[in-house]
Scaffold this active site. Structure first.
Site, mmCIF file in Angstrom:
data_model
loop_
_atom_site.group_PDB
_atom_site.id
_atom_site.type_symbol
_atom_site.label_atom_id
_atom_site.label_comp_id
_atom_site.label_asym_id
_atom_site.label_seq_id
_atom_site.Cartn_x
_atom_site.Cartn_y
_atom_site.Cartn_z
ATOM 1 N N LYS A 75 43.255 38.112 105.576
ATOM 2 C CA LYS A 75 43.088 37.272 106.696
ATOM 3 C C LYS A 75 44.673 37.208 107.270
ATOM 4 C CE LYS A 75 39.308 34.176 105.929
ATOM 5 N NZ LYS A 75 38.915 32.728 105.747
ATOM 6 N N TYR A 89 37.230 25.370 92.461
ATOM 7 C CA TYR A 89 36.819 25.851 91.323
ATOM 8 C C TYR A 89 36.922 24.988 90.054
ATOM 9 C CZ TYR A 89 36.041 30.188 94.230
ATOM 10 O OH TYR A 89 35.424 30.790 95.239
ATOM 11 N N HIS A 138 44.044 32.646 99.454
ATOM 12 C CA HIS A 138 43.988 31.440 99.836
ATOM 13 C C HIS A 138 45.403 31.184 100.312
ATOM 14 C CE1 HIS A 138 40.082 30.324 97.432
ATOM 15 N NE2 HIS A 138 39.747 30.965 98.268
ATOM 16 N N ARG A 186 37.250 39.359 99.419
ATOM 17 C CA ARG A 186 35.827 38.839 100.562
ATOM 18 C C ARG A 186 35.372 39.962 100.746
ATOM 19 N NH1 ARG A 186 40.930 36.574 102.019
ATOM 20 N NH2 ARG A 186 40.997 34.334 102.267
ATOM 21 N N ARG A 224 32.217 36.773 94.518
ATOM 22 C CA ARG A 224 33.747 36.208 94.419
ATOM 23 C C ARG A 224 33.990 34.863 93.891
ATOM 24 N NH1 ARG A 224 38.406 36.101 98.074
ATOM 25 N NH2 ARG A 224 38.884 34.147 99.077
ATOM 26 N N HIS A 268 29.436 36.554 98.504
ATOM 27 C CA HIS A 268 30.486 35.504 98.198
ATOM 28 C C HIS A 268 30.438 35.027 96.804
ATOM 29 C CE1 HIS A 268 33.681 33.492 100.210
ATOM 30 N NE2 HIS A 268 33.244 32.355 99.716
#
Length: 312
Positions: free
Chosen positions: A172, A280, A271, A148, A248, A245
């Site tokens: 995260k 994807y 994720h 990210r 990414r 992004h």
């Protein structure tokens, strides 16, 4: 547009009571004109249309391959119009109440081809000085790891001080993950680390890999985005299609194209839920669909027949 007083009153309400912008009024007008044309061919007054009539109209939109978002926007215009008729006492029921909105699905991410990524990296390589070394390192890092942008700009310099094939990234929720570093990214980092002292300013040291004199102490995501758009121009790529992004997304889609499995990709992207990663696979399906529709002779023939039918 029809001289139907109900339609005129509807637009007066939008302009006066809701202070709708001109663009909004124009969009509603186009949508209602399209419905009016459909109903007129069936000798149905717009203000008198039943739910079945409107459902048939929405079905025609789907048959004409309008996108779910366009269908949803048209339905929104119809809802606004018929609710107005009910509120204004012009009819007693709302024929749109029983209509279901089309499933929009999750929007697919923007894509860059492998050729476009190669052009972007080539343009970075052609830049001189410390600025060029930094931008190349950031682009190579993003494309090699799928970080990210917030993770990229906050990377501590300590994680790359040793020549190693992996980065430890804190993502995260403070969760750590390992992401692989390919040889081009490692090479770009080695070159950049020699130029890094140029960005320290008066500070003796900085914990960040990409330091800055700004209050955050590191290059901001906004500034990196600006640099990306600048190099996109040099690479012959539309800057509107470029963002951190998007790089990414390029990492993820190109890995899948070359045989990566979803579980591995999920771990590298950080994720929490594999359902997020599965977007994807939809990208791949859309690309295959476009490829077939563009190049298969039978698909071309069908498309041509649709064009002829639409003109009749």
């Amino acid at each position: 547009m029809s001289a139907d007083p109900a339609i005129g009153a509807f637009f007066e309400m939008l302009a006066a009571e809701r202070n709708a912008a001109n663009n909004t009024l124009a969009a509603y007008r186009r949508d209602l004109e399209d419905l009016l044309t459909f109903l007129a061919a069936r000798h149905i007054a717009m203000a008198k249309a039943a739910t079945a009539d409107l459902r048939a109209y929405l079905g025609q939109l789907a048959d004409n391959d309008l996108s779910p978002r366009t269908q949803a926007r048209r339905l929104s215009a119809l809802r606004q119009f018929y609710r107005f008729l009910v509120e204004d006492g012009r009819r007693g029921d709302d024929p749109t109440a029983a209509l279901d909105a089309p499933k929009l699905g999750r929007p697919l991410p923007k894509l860059l081809s492998e050729e476009e990524m190669a052009a972007l990296i080539k343009a970075c390589n052609e830049l001189d000085g410390a600025e060029g070394a930094r931008l190349l390192a950031m682009v190579e890092l993003l494309y090699a790891t799928g970080l990210r942008v917030s993770e990229l700009v906050r990377l501590p310099v300590a994680v790359v001080m040793r020549d190693q094939p992996f980065l430890t990234v804190r993502g995260k929720g403070g969760k750590e993950r390992l992401v692989p570093l390919n040889p081009p990214a490692r090479s770009a980092l080695t070159t950049y680390l020699e130029a890094r002292p140029r960005f320290l300013g008066g500070a003796q040291n900085s914990p960040f890999l990409f330091p800055s004199r700004g209050k955050e102490g590191h290059l901001t995501r906004q500034r990196f985005g600006q640099l990306l758009k600048g190099i996109a121009l040099k690479a012959g790529v539309d800057p509107a299609r470029i963002s951190p992004h998007v790089l990414r997304h390029a990492f993820a889609t190109h890995l899948l194209d070359h045989g990566a499995d979803l579980r591995s990709l999920q771990k590298m992207l950080g994720h929490a839920d594999i359902a997020t990663t599965q977007i994807y696979t939809h990208v791949q399906q859309e690309r295959l669909k476009t490829l077939v529709e563009t190049h298969h002779p039978l698909a071309k023939s069908t498309s041509r027949k649709r064009e002829i039918a639409a003109k009749k």
